[in-house]
Scaffold this active site. Structure first.
Site, PDB file in Angstrom:
ATOM      1  N   TYR A 122      16.324  -4.826  14.232  1.00 33.50           N
ATOM      2  CA  TYR A 122      16.088  -4.739  12.783  1.00 33.50           C
ATOM      3  C   TYR A 122      17.205  -5.458  12.011  1.00 33.50           C
ATOM      4  O   TYR A 122      16.934  -6.263  11.099  1.00 33.50           O
ATOM      5  CB  TYR A 122      16.027  -3.259  12.396  1.00 33.50           C
ATOM      6  CG  TYR A 122      15.721  -2.974  10.951  1.00 33.50           C
ATOM      7  CD1 TYR A 122      14.449  -3.168  10.435  1.00 33.50           C
ATOM      8  CD2 TYR A 122      16.714  -2.481  10.091  1.00 33.50           C
ATOM      9  CE1 TYR A 122      14.157  -2.874   9.106  1.00 33.50           C
ATOM     10  CE2 TYR A 122      16.437  -2.192   8.767  1.00 33.50           C
ATOM     11  CZ  TYR A 122      15.157  -2.387   8.274  1.00 33.50           C
ATOM     12  OH  TYR A 122      14.874  -2.099   6.961  1.00 33.50           O
ATOM     13  N   VAL A 179       1.016  -9.615   8.699  1.00 34.25           N
ATOM     14  CA  VAL A 179       1.902 -10.775   8.502  1.00 34.25           C
ATOM     15  C   VAL A 179       2.322 -11.447   9.818  1.00 34.25           C
ATOM     16  O   VAL A 179       2.952 -12.501   9.796  1.00 34.25           O
ATOM     17  CB  VAL A 179       3.161 -10.422   7.656  1.00 34.25           C
ATOM     18  CG1 VAL A 179       2.777 -10.009   6.247  1.00 34.25           C
ATOM     19  CG2 VAL A 179       4.028  -9.384   8.345  1.00 34.25           C
ATOM     20  N   ASN A 227       0.816  -1.224   0.000  1.00 34.45           N
ATOM     21  CA  ASN A 227       0.000   0.000   0.000  1.00 34.45           C
ATOM     22  C   ASN A 227       0.845   1.267   0.000  1.00 34.45           C
ATOM     23  O   ASN A 227       0.352   2.347  -0.304  1.00 34.45           O
ATOM     24  CB  ASN A 227      -0.955   0.002   1.202  1.00 34.45           C
ATOM     25  CG  ASN A 227      -0.235  -0.236   2.516  1.00 34.45           C
ATOM     26  OD1 ASN A 227       0.631  -1.104   2.587  1.00 34.45           O
ATOM     27  ND2 ASN A 227      -0.557   0.522   3.540  1.00 34.45           N
ATOM     28  N   ARG A 245      -2.449  -3.681   5.538  1.00 32.68           N
ATOM     29  CA  ARG A 245      -3.234  -3.600   6.784  1.00 32.68           C
ATOM     30  C   ARG A 245      -4.158  -2.399   6.694  1.00 32.68           C
ATOM     31  O   ARG A 245      -5.228  -2.360   7.259  1.00 32.68           O
ATOM     32  CB  ARG A 245      -2.308  -3.427   7.991  1.00 32.68           C
ATOM     33  CG  ARG A 245      -1.496  -4.639   8.314  1.00 32.68           C
ATOM     34  CD  ARG A 245      -0.668  -4.407   9.548  1.00 32.68           C
ATOM     35  NE  ARG A 245       0.173  -3.212   9.436  1.00 32.68           N
ATOM     36  CZ  ARG A 245       1.006  -2.790  10.337  1.00 32.68           C
ATOM     37  NH1 ARG A 245       1.129  -3.451  11.478  1.00 32.68           N
ATOM     38  NH2 ARG A 245       1.752  -1.711  10.152  1.00 32.68           N
ATOM     39  N   GLY A 271       7.659  -4.680   6.485  1.00 31.30           N
ATOM     40  CA  GLY A 271       8.684  -4.613   7.527  1.00 31.30           C
ATOM     41  C   GLY A 271       8.518  -3.376   8.383  1.00 31.30           C
ATOM     42  O   GLY A 271       7.896  -2.399   7.972  1.00 31.30           O
TER      43      GLY A 271
HETATM   44  N1  LIG Z   1      13.118   2.778   3.208  1.00 34.74           N
HETATM   45  C1  LIG Z   1      14.331   2.304   3.252  1.00 34.74           C
HETATM   46  O1  LIG Z   1      15.306   3.066   3.164  1.00 34.74           O
HETATM   47  C2  LIG Z   1      14.592   0.841   3.349  1.00 34.74           C
HETATM   48  C3  LIG Z   1      15.905   0.408   3.271  1.00 34.74           C
HETATM   49  C4  LIG Z   1      16.184  -0.938   3.336  1.00 34.74           C
HETATM   50  C5  LIG Z   1      15.170  -1.849   3.494  1.00 34.74           C
HETATM   51  N2  LIG Z   1      13.883  -1.421   3.587  1.00 34.74           N
HETATM   52  C6  LIG Z   1      12.861  -2.449   3.750  1.00 34.74           C
HETATM   53  O2  LIG Z   1      11.931  -2.350   2.686  1.00 34.74           O
HETATM   54  C7  LIG Z   1      10.646  -2.781   3.150  1.00 34.74           C
HETATM   55  C8  LIG Z   1       9.634  -1.683   2.866  1.00 34.74           C
HETATM   56  O3  LIG Z   1      10.070  -0.522   3.553  1.00 34.74           O
HETATM   57  P1  LIG Z   1       9.440   0.926   3.288  1.00 34.74           P
HETATM   58  O4  LIG Z   1      10.524   1.906   3.469  1.00 34.74           O
HETATM   59  O5  LIG Z   1       8.638   0.920   2.071  1.00 34.74           O
HETATM   60  O6  LIG Z   1       8.535   1.009   4.599  1.00 34.74           O
HETATM   61  P2  LIG Z   1       7.180   1.772   4.889  1.00 34.74           P
HETATM   62  O7  LIG Z   1       6.973   2.892   3.939  1.00 34.74           O
HETATM   63  O8  LIG Z   1       7.238   2.023   6.357  1.00 34.74           O
HETATM   64  O9  LIG Z   1       6.087   0.613   4.557  1.00 34.74           O
HETATM   65  C9  LIG Z   1       6.099  -0.578   5.293  1.00 34.74           C
HETATM   66  C10 LIG Z   1       5.055  -1.482   4.711  1.00 34.74           C
HETATM   67  O10 LIG Z   1       5.038  -2.695   5.490  1.00 34.74           O
HETATM   68  C11 LIG Z   1       3.718  -2.919   5.947  1.00 34.74           C
HETATM   69  N3  LIG Z   1       3.695  -3.604   7.237  1.00 34.74           N
HETATM   70  C12 LIG Z   1       4.369  -3.301   8.355  1.00 34.74           C
HETATM   71  N4  LIG Z   1       4.068  -4.173   9.336  1.00 34.74           N
HETATM   72  C13 LIG Z   1       3.182  -5.051   8.815  1.00 34.74           C
HETATM   73  C14 LIG Z   1       2.493  -6.177   9.317  1.00 34.74           C
HETATM   74  N5  LIG Z   1       2.628  -6.597  10.584  1.00 34.74           N
HETATM   75  N6  LIG Z   1       1.663  -6.844   8.489  1.00 34.74           N
HETATM   76  C15 LIG Z   1       1.486  -6.443   7.217  1.00 34.74           C
HETATM   77  N7  LIG Z   1       2.099  -5.379   6.676  1.00 34.74           N
HETATM   78  C16 LIG Z   1       2.933  -4.692   7.477  1.00 34.74           C
HETATM   79  C17 LIG Z   1       3.114  -1.535   6.058  1.00 34.74           C
HETATM   80  O11 LIG Z   1       1.707  -1.619   6.098  1.00 34.74           O
HETATM   81  P3  LIG Z   1       0.844  -0.459   6.834  1.00 34.74           P
HETATM   82  O12 LIG Z   1       0.812   0.716   5.902  1.00 34.74           O
HETATM   83  O13 LIG Z   1      -0.482  -1.077   7.011  1.00 34.74           O
HETATM   84  O14 LIG Z   1       1.548  -0.135   8.122  1.00 34.74           O
HETATM   85  C18 LIG Z   1       3.664  -0.891   4.790  1.00 34.74           C
HETATM   86  O15 LIG Z   1       2.923  -1.304   3.681  1.00 34.74           O
HETATM   87  C19 LIG Z   1      10.781  -3.102   4.634  1.00 34.74           C
HETATM   88  O16 LIG Z   1      10.970  -4.484   4.806  1.00 34.74           O
HETATM   89  C20 LIG Z   1      12.039  -2.338   5.016  1.00 34.74           C
HETATM   90  O17 LIG Z   1      12.677  -2.921   6.107  1.00 34.74           O
HETATM   91  C21 LIG Z   1      13.567  -0.094   3.541  1.00 34.74           C
END
Ligand SMILES: NC(=O)c1ccc[n+]([C@@H]2O[C@H](COP(=O)([O-])OP(=O)(O)OC[C@H]3O[C@@H](n4cnc5c(N)ncnc54)[C@H](OP(=O)(O)O)[C@@H]3O)[C@@H](O)[C@H]2O)c1
Length: 240
Positions: free
Chosen positions: A146, A55, A17, A40, A83
């Site tokens: 993390y 999840v 989302n 969610r 995540g």
């Molecule tokens: N941004 C970065 O710089 C970065 C760098 C390295 C790795 N990552 C990894 O990339 C992935 C996405 O990160 P992002 O930056 O896009 O994060 P984000 O914008 O915070 O989005 C996180 C996503 O995960 C979902 N989520 C969290 N907890 C959940 C649960 N218990 N059940 C189902 N869905 C859940 C959230 O849903 P809701 O909207 O419903 O909360 C949202 O869709 C993560 O695994 C993160 O660790 C991010």
């Protein structure tokens, strides 16, 4: 990707989302896949089927998969992206700070991959892509929970490769560096500037730059790549 004779492959992206997951879902739609996302809250991008699932809840994951299978067919490509972070230094980290991050990032991956693997095994086809982080291999003060959850995905993908590799199922890890999303926007400006100075590329990446690598890993061109960790980090980890 789609041809006249073959139906579109079905992909499920968890956490589609917003952020990186949303960009990945958009990219798969553009490439002609049938795309579902779990959320969610909110909705996936245009052209996707949104199903509700937390999840950390195996029953909710099972119900979401069943809905996708009923509406789009069995899942060919799984992107475990959902995540969270709960950053704090070790001495201040509570049991809940640790458990909730591990249960979402690592446990969540376990739940969705286990559910997806049944049909992949039966159909002798699957692409599993786990979204880790540069932090999993590089380490980061204040992110023990993390980093531990994200480095574990490497052992996860490699073990999965050994278990299922002979069935035309690949499992790879994508390790993004700093990507422009809500997660990095939450960092203080001075911290963001400091990170940018340490990244050889000198900038954060757009989420679509991660998405392009994910869709490539799902493509036939990457059929012989499994158990790999692909960094998308502007050189920060130097390939680790
Ligand atoms: N941004 C970065 O710089 C970065 C760098 C390295 C790795 N990552 C990894 O990339 C992935 C996405 O990160 P992002 O930056 O896009 O994060 P984000 O914008 O915070 O989005 C996180 C996503 O995960 C979902 N989520 C969290 N907890 C959940 C649960 N218990 N059940 C189902 N869905 C859940 C959230 O849903 P809701 O909207 O419903 O909360 C949202 O869709 C993560 O695994 C993160 O660790 C991010």
């Amino acid at each position: 990707m789609t041809t006249d004779s073959a139906p579109a492959r079905v992909v499920l992206v968890t956490g589609g989302n917003r952020g990186i997951g949303r960009a990945i879902a958009e990219r798969f739609v553009r490439e002609g896949y049938a795309v579902a996302v779990t959320a969610r809250s909110g909705e996936g991008p245009e052209g996707t089927l949104t199903v509700r699932a937390d999840v950390t809840d195996a029953a909710a994951v099972d119900a979401a998969f069943t809905e996708v299978e009923d509406k789009l067919g069995p899942i060919d490509v799984l992107v475990a992206n959902a995540g969270i972070t709960k950053d704090t230094l070790l001495l201040r980290m509570s049991e809940d700070d640790f458990d909730s991050v591990v249960s979402t990032n690592l446990g969540g991956t376990f739940r969705v991959v286990k559910r997806a693997s049944k049909n992949m095994l039966r159909r002798k086809y699957g692409r599993v892509i786990l979204i880790s982080s540069v932090v999993g291999l590089y380490g980061s003060a204040g992110q023990i929970n993390y980093a531990a959850s994200k480095s574990a995905l490497v052992g996860f993908a490699r073990s999965l490769t050994r278990e299922l590799g002979a069935r035309n199922i690949t499992a790879n890890v994508v390790a993004p560096g700093f990507i422009e999303t809500d997660m990095t926007a939450a960092l203080p400006e001075e911290t963001q500037a400091e990170y940018k100075r340490s990244i050889p590329a000198g900038r954060f990446a757009a989420a679509d730059e991660v998405a392009g690598v994910v869709t490539w890993l799902a493509s036939d061109d990457a059929a012989y790549i499994s158990g790999a960790v692909i960094p998308v980090d502007g050189g920060l980890g130097m390939g680790h």
